[in-house]
Motif scaffolding. Structure first.
Motif, PDB file in Angstrom:
ATOM      1  N   ARG A 343      44.162 -10.271  12.040  1.00 15.64           N
ATOM      2  CA  ARG A 343      44.758  -9.745  10.812  1.00 15.64           C
ATOM      3  C   ARG A 343      46.273  -9.637  10.965  1.00 15.64           C
ATOM      4  O   ARG A 343      46.760  -9.282  12.036  1.00 15.64           O
ATOM      5  N   THR A 344      46.959  -9.897   9.852  1.00 19.90           N
ATOM      6  CA  THR A 344      48.411  -9.766   9.869  1.00 19.90           C
ATOM      7  C   THR A 344      48.835  -8.456   9.201  1.00 19.90           C
ATOM      8  O   THR A 344      48.151  -7.935   8.324  1.00 19.90           O
ATOM      9  N   ILE A 345      49.963  -7.941   9.666  1.00 22.73           N
ATOM     10  CA  ILE A 345      50.500  -6.681   9.122  1.00 22.73           C
ATOM     11  C   ILE A 345      51.923  -6.914   8.625  1.00 22.73           C
ATOM     12  O   ILE A 345      52.765  -7.468   9.341  1.00 22.73           O
ATOM     13  N   GLU A 346      52.175  -6.480   7.401  1.00 23.16           N
ATOM     14  CA  GLU A 346      53.547  -6.472   6.892  1.00 23.16           C
ATOM     15  C   GLU A 346      54.163  -5.132   7.286  1.00 23.16           C
ATOM     16  O   GLU A 346      53.686  -4.067   6.876  1.00 23.16           O
ATOM     17  N   VAL A 347      55.201  -5.191   8.111  1.00 28.59           N
ATOM     18  CA  VAL A 347      55.846  -3.959   8.575  1.00 28.59           C
ATOM     19  C   VAL A 347      56.846  -3.512   7.522  1.00 28.59           C
ATOM     20  O   VAL A 347      57.839  -4.207   7.261  1.00 28.59           O
ATOM     21  N   LEU A 348      56.600  -2.390   6.891  1.00 27.40           N
ATOM     22  CA  LEU A 348      57.549  -1.891   5.900  1.00 27.40           C
ATOM     23  C   LEU A 348      58.372  -0.751   6.466  1.00 27.40           C
ATOM     24  O   LEU A 348      59.455  -0.447   5.980  1.00 27.40           O
ATOM     25  N   ASN A 349      57.839  -0.133   7.508  1.00 30.89           N
ATOM     26  CA  ASN A 349      58.545   0.991   8.116  1.00 30.89           C
ATOM     27  C   ASN A 349      58.196   1.004   9.602  1.00 30.89           C
ATOM     28  O   ASN A 349      57.022   1.129   9.964  1.00 30.89           O
ATOM     29  N   THR A 350      59.202   0.871  10.444  1.00 34.88           N
ATOM     30  CA  THR A 350      58.904   0.808  11.889  1.00 34.88           C
ATOM     31  C   THR A 350      58.496   2.168  12.442  1.00 34.88           C
ATOM     32  O   THR A 350      58.055   2.273  13.583  1.00 34.88           O
ATOM     33  N   ASP A 351      58.665   3.210  11.596  1.00 32.92           N
ATOM     34  CA  ASP A 351      58.238   4.537  12.042  1.00 32.92           C
ATOM     35  C   ASP A 351      56.732   4.740  11.835  1.00 32.92           C
ATOM     36  O   ASP A 351      56.160   5.706  12.315  1.00 32.92           O
TER      37      ASP A 351
END
Ligand code: BES
Ligand code: MN
Ligand code: ZN
Length: 505
Positions: A343-351
């Motif tokens: 599965r792929t993840i779109e990183v919107l917040n590195t926190d």
């Protein structure tokens, strides 16, 4: 600490540095504790130095039959005490004993305080008392140059003035060793969590886990960057990229049955420090992020307890560990990462890094054979808004499984509150460009954070615990000190031990 039990013992026959005597308010005012103690308690009560208020203690030196002793008077509630009351009372005893600097202590067990016939067995009572004492006597380490040398508590004796029968003795002894195993395992979790970020890097956490494995004869495996790349653990690698201290995937295996089936998977978030990364956190309070591996500490604590108790269960523990910091090589908002599951993840917040490392952790636990999953993580600030530092938030795809754990939490004296997982919450995880997005907006943040992790369970029974509020306290409360609590070591261990009884009955 060494724990023993003796019956038919009078106070004059006790030779420890301190004697802990639980008394009620009424006894303090009117006497009736015992012939030996009443004359010593009376002047304290009359001078109002001690009035027997529950969970208060008062330390007073006495000479008993020519031997000097510290008497620790301990206020207790009236009547037979519940396990929870015993644990709390004993924690106060532990605190007082540590403060007094004694090496050995005896705890008198009045037969008016512990009921040996009804629903509470001697085993339950002894376990609660022993856990409480260990939890209460915990000392948070400090690093001052001129620290005074500390005496350690080494010996605790439970003594009963009446005779005891063999059944009682056997039950009490078993409770004592369970309580000691679980109490000390909790303190191990606390110690790890209290370590500052510079003293516990991902590799250090791996070494700590290897020590637990070695001590208990568990199989262990640690993947370094090379191993992570080889396996395709893109989530953990992404979070760890910004740090010069590389990430690790840590796995321990405890096989208590002949065959490796029906495996409980425990996954703990092991972020050794969380700055938020490029989506940087504000400065105020950031130091508390040394506790962002609290989930890892909890699952490692459970393994330590299992190593001592050795129940007939199979457990695999997985800790994805990384340091979330910012640098030229750090992952960034907008990045798309491919996890171990594909599965792929779109990183919107590195926190929102915890769910990304846990994604790989959960998939890895499955690959190692887990058929039921529990993950423990300091995942969201939102759970602190919802439940404060009082209760752990829970999210699940299996209500019955969660209810079992909640039942255990009640026995263990810990608080868990379930949150709903309606389909509408799952919908919020959708991304336009990837399989999942790692940030979903502020509303229901604990639920969506949990469900993000649960996605990787792929339908296996799964429970998520968000301990962001309960893993680390700003001031002491009950059996817990300021700082790390080792939360859920007791609950999860209790639940695992129940699985054996379920199988054997
Ligand atoms: N480690 C934090 C959560 C946390 C907050 C733990 C307070 C202990 C005390 C976690 O990695 C985090 O930063 N979560 C974000 C998620 C958000 C960006 C979606 C949060 O809760 O703000
Ligand atoms: Mn974070
Ligand atoms: Zn975090």
């Amino acid at each position: 600490m060494k724990w023993t039990l003796q019956g038919s013992l009078s106070s004059g026959q006790v030779h420890t540095d301190a004697i802990i005597i639980p008394v009620t308010k009424k006894q303090t005012a009117e006497g009736g504790v015992s012939e030996a103690w009443d004359p010593l308690l009376k002047p304290l009560a009359e001078s109002r130095l001690f009035d027997g208020t529950p969970n208060r203690s008062f330390v007073w030196p006495e000479s008993i039959e020519g031997e000097s002793r510290l008497l620790i008077w301990l206020g207790r509630p009236e009547g037979i005490l519940t396990s929870e009351q015993l644990r709390l009372l004993s924690a106060q005893a532990g605190k007082a004993a540590v403060k007094s600097g004694v090496r050995s202590a005896a705890i008198q067990i009045p037969n008016t305080m512990v009921n040996f016939t009804a629903e509470q067995t001697p085993q339950d009572a002894a376990q609660a008392l022993t856990e409480g004492f260990i939890l209460g006597s915990y000392r948070k380490p400090h690093y001052k140059r001129d620290a005074a040398e500390q005496t350690n508590l080494e010996e605790i004796l439970y003594y009963i003035e009446e005779d005891m029968d063999a059944e009682f003795e056997a039950g009490w002894t078993k409770g004592m060793s369970l309580g000691a195993a679980i109490g000390e395992a909790t303190c191990l979790a606390r110690d790890l969590t209290n370590l500052p970020g510079n003293m516990l890097l991902p590799e250090d956490l791996a070494q700590k886990a290897l020590q637990v494995a070695k001590r208990n004869g568990f199989e262990a495996q640690v993947l370094d960057e090379e191993g992570l790349v080889e396996k395709g653990m893109g989530g953990l690698l992404a979070v760890g990229k910004g740090s010069i201290h590389p990430p690790r995937m840590i796995a321990l295996r405890y096989q208590g049955r002949e065959t490796w089936e029906d495996v409980i998977g425990l996954v703990g978030k092991g972020v050794t420090f969380d700055t938020g990364g490029v989506s940087l956190k504000r400065a105020s309070g950031m130091e508390d992020m040394i506790s962002d591996m609290g989930g890892a500490a909890t699952v490692l604590g459970v393994m330590e307890a299992l190593g001592r108790i050795r129940p007939r269960v199979n457990v695999v523990m997985v800790i994805p560990s990384a340091e979330n910091v910012m640098s030229g090589s750090a992952f960034k908002p907008g990045d798309i990462v491919t996890t171990l599951s594909g599965r792929t993840i779109e990183v919107l917040n590195t926190d929102a890094e915890g769910r990304i490392v846990l994604a790989d952790g959960v998939t890895y636990a499955k690959q190692l054979g887990a058929s039921r999953l529990i993950d423990v993580a300091t995942l969201t600030g939102a759970v602190v808004s919802a439940l404060g530092d009082i209760a752990t938030g829970a999210v699940t795809n299996d209500e019955t499984f969660l209810q079992e754990l909640i039942t255990s939490s009640r026995r263990a004296g810990e608080k868990i509150w379930p949150l709903p997982s309606y389909p509408e919450f799952w919908d919020k995880l959708k991304s336009e460009v990837a399989d999942l997005r790692n940030q979903t907006g502020r509303e229901g943040g604990t639920i969506t954070g949990g469900l993000f992790v649960g996605t990787f369970a792929d339908g296996l029974p799964w429970v998520h615990f968000d301990i962001a509020g309960t893993a680390y306290l700003s001031k002491e409360r009950g059996v817990d000190p300021k700082g790390a609590t080792g939360v859920l070591v007791r609950t999860i261990t209790d639940w695992i031990l129940k699985q054996v009884q379920v199988v054997m009955d």
